[in-house]
Design a protein around this motif. Structure first.
Motif, short mmCIF file in Angstrom:
data_model
loop_
_atom_site.label_atom_id
_atom_site.label_comp_id
_atom_site.label_asym_id
_atom_site.label_seq_id
_atom_site.Cartn_x
_atom_site.Cartn_y
_atom_site.Cartn_z
N ALA A 1 0.84 -1.19 0.00
CA ALA A 1 0.00 0.00 0.00
C ALA A 1 0.88 1.25 0.00
O ALA A 1 1.95 1.27 0.60
CB ALA A 1 -0.90 0.00 1.23
N ILE A 2 0.40 2.29 -0.67
CA ILE A 2 1.10 3.57 -0.66
C ILE A 2 0.08 4.68 -0.44
O ILE A 2 -1.01 4.67 -1.01
CB ILE A 2 1.90 3.81 -1.96
N ALA A 3 0.43 5.63 0.44
CA ALA A 3 -0.40 6.81 0.68
C ALA A 3 0.47 8.03 0.41
O ALA A 3 0.62 8.48 -0.71
CB ALA A 3 -0.97 6.79 2.08
N GLY A 4 1.16 8.53 1.47
CA GLY A 4 2.08 9.64 1.25
C GLY A 4 3.36 9.20 0.55
O GLY A 4 3.91 9.92 -0.28
N GLY A 5 3.83 8.02 0.90
CA GLY A 5 5.01 7.46 0.24
C GLY A 5 6.33 8.06 0.67
O GLY A 5 7.37 7.80 0.05
N THR A 6 6.35 8.84 1.75
CA THR A 6 7.57 9.55 2.13
C THR A 6 8.68 8.61 2.59
O THR A 6 9.86 8.97 2.54
CB THR A 6 7.29 10.58 3.24
N ASN A 7 8.34 7.42 3.06
CA ASN A 7 9.33 6.43 3.44
C ASN A 7 9.47 5.35 2.37
O ASN A 7 10.58 4.98 1.96
CB ASN A 7 8.95 5.81 4.78
N LEU A 8 8.35 4.85 1.87
CA LEU A 8 8.36 3.75 0.92
C LEU A 8 9.12 4.09 -0.36
O LEU A 8 9.92 3.29 -0.85
CB LEU A 8 6.93 3.33 0.59
N LEU A 9 8.88 5.26 -0.92
CA LEU A 9 9.53 5.60 -2.19
C LEU A 9 11.04 5.69 -2.03
O LEU A 9 11.79 5.28 -2.92
CB LEU A 9 8.96 6.91 -2.75
N ASP A 10 11.50 6.22 -0.89
CA ASP A 10 12.95 6.25 -0.64
C ASP A 10 13.52 4.83 -0.62
O ASP A 10 14.59 4.56 -1.18
CB ASP A 10 13.25 6.94 0.69
N LEU A 11 12.81 3.91 0.04
CA LEU A 11 13.29 2.53 0.13
C LEU A 11 13.25 1.85 -1.23
O LEU A 11 14.10 1.00 -1.53
CB LEU A 11 12.45 1.76 1.14
N MET A 12 12.29 2.20 -2.05
CA MET A 12 12.23 1.63 -3.40
C MET A 12 13.39 2.13 -4.26
O MET A 12 13.97 1.37 -5.05
CB MET A 12 10.89 1.97 -4.05
N LYS A 13 13.74 3.39 -4.10
CA LYS A 13 14.87 3.93 -4.87
C LYS A 13 16.17 3.22 -4.50
O LYS A 13 17.06 3.04 -5.35
CB LYS A 13 15.00 5.43 -4.61
N LEU A 14 16.28 2.83 -3.24
CA LEU A 14 17.47 2.12 -2.77
C LEU A 14 17.39 0.62 -3.00
O LEU A 14 18.34 -0.10 -2.70
CB LEU A 14 17.68 2.39 -1.28
N GLN A 15 16.24 0.15 -3.51
CA GLN A 15 15.96 -1.27 -3.75
C GLN A 15 15.96 -2.08 -2.45
O GLN A 15 16.19 -3.28 -2.45
CB GLN A 15 16.94 -1.87 -4.77
N VAL A 16 15.70 -1.39 -1.35
CA VAL A 16 15.45 -2.08 -0.10
C VAL A 16 14.06 -2.70 -0.14
O VAL A 16 13.85 -3.84 0.29
CB VAL A 16 15.58 -1.11 1.10
N GLU A 17 13.10 -1.96 -0.67
CA GLU A 17 11.77 -2.48 -0.96
C GLU A 17 11.63 -2.63 -2.46
O GLU A 17 11.98 -1.70 -3.23
CB GLU A 17 10.68 -1.54 -0.43
#
Length: 328
Positions: A26-42
């Motif tokens: 799930a994504i809402a604001g994405g302020t944490n998730l998108l950073d982790l996706m850029k780093l390929q952590v998520e």
């Protein structure tokens, strides 16, 4: 960032069924998730946008408390008149947590679910049991300045990075959760986050397909509410140690002492023994020492973060002294 598909959920049931699928987040604001996706952590295969399912309201409850929607932003929550008047510790914690731009976007549900900022977790070339079970914890013998001194295990010593949840823990708030089968459940904030134990990758009690819908606060309690955050710089940074306190003194003695601590564990740290030691006693440096002794009874440093133990003691002293002066 790896390729992913995108779906927009229109209803709560739609969102719950979508995020129940493996690889969907799930994504809402994405302020944490998108950073982790850029780093390929998520690396989700699909994002489910839940911004249109509702749950953005902040409303009074029948018992005089307050229901804060999971999709209300941090800014909306921090500046809400009732939060500022009746739960100032929550407003102060949110305002101490991030810049205005991030608070405008970040949601309350996402804030609760944010992941650690451990250097080893954030770097996919480093060992991390949280990110890759069985790979080891690089922080134990490595860079551990921001890491935990309470509730650690030989699997993980990362800290929970948030501020809002520390205040919610002191307030004894409840998390409202919708399940994938259309039911719901309520979990105290104090029980929402998990200690690492042997499963450091499990950071909270959410199951597949579950979505936070609201956070409920009890009726206002009065007293002095404080949030003190010790950090390396006065601009926005993660806490080395933080304390959320709701303290009341009657006839020269503590009648209430709800305290929660950030920056010291894998979750906001609440120890009910501290309140038991304070209530009914007159404030004094010796009593504050006793409270700190209880807090730090099992504390363990890992070299670089040894300083957190005396820092937590001093910060607790300072908060209790300030509360005592405010009640005088």
């Amino acid at each position: 960032m790896r390729p992913f598909s995108y779906a927009r959920a229109r209803t709560l049931n739609d969102a719950a069924q979508t995020v129940a699928d493996d690889g969907t987040m799930a994504i809402a604001g994405g302020t944490n998730l998108l950073d982790l996706m850029k780093l390929q952590v998520e690396t989700p295969s699909q994002l489910a946008d839940i911004n249109r399912i509702g749950f953005a309201e902040i409303e009074d409850t029948d018992d005089g408390g307050l229901s804060i929607g999971a999709l209300a932003t941090n800014t909306e929550t921090a500046v809400h008149p009732r939060v500022r008047a009746d739960y100032p510790v929550l407003s102060r914690a949110i305002l101490a947590g991030a810049t205005q731009q991030l608070r405008n976007k970040a949601t309350n549900g996402g804030n609760l679910c944010q992941r650690t900022r451990c250097y080893y977790f954030m770097n996919i070339d480093q060992p991390c049991n949280k990110r890759e079970p069985g790979s080891g914890c690089g922080a134990i013998d490595g860079i551990a300045k921001l890491h935990a001194v309470l509730g650690t295990s030989d699997q993980c010593i990362a800290t929970y990075p948030g501020d809002m949840a520390v205040a919610l823990s002191a307030l004894d708030a409840q998390v409202q959760i919708a399940t994938s089968d259309g039911d719901s459940r309520t979990v105290p904030v104090r029980d929402f986050h998990c200690l690492p134990g042997d499963t450091p990758w499990r950071e909270n009690v959410l199951e597949a397909g579950e979505i936070i819908t609201a956070i409920t606060l009890p009726a206002p309690v009065g007293g002095t509410q404080l949030y003190r955050k010790v950090r390396e710089r006065s601009s926005y940074a993660f806490a080395l140690v933080s304390v959320a306190a709701i303290v009341e003194i009657e006839d020269g003695r503590f009648s209430r002492a709800d305290l929660a601590f950030g920056g010291v564990a894998h979750k906001p740290w609440h120890d009910p023994r501290i309140a038991e030691a304070l209530i009914g006693k007159a404030p004094s440096p010796e009593l504050f020492d006793k409270a700190a002794d209880i807090l730090l009874e099992d504390a363990q440093g890992f070299g670089e973060n040894d300083f957190k133990i005396p820092l937590a003691r001093r910060t607790l002293h300072a908060v209790l002294e300030q509360a005592t002066e405010a009640a005088a």
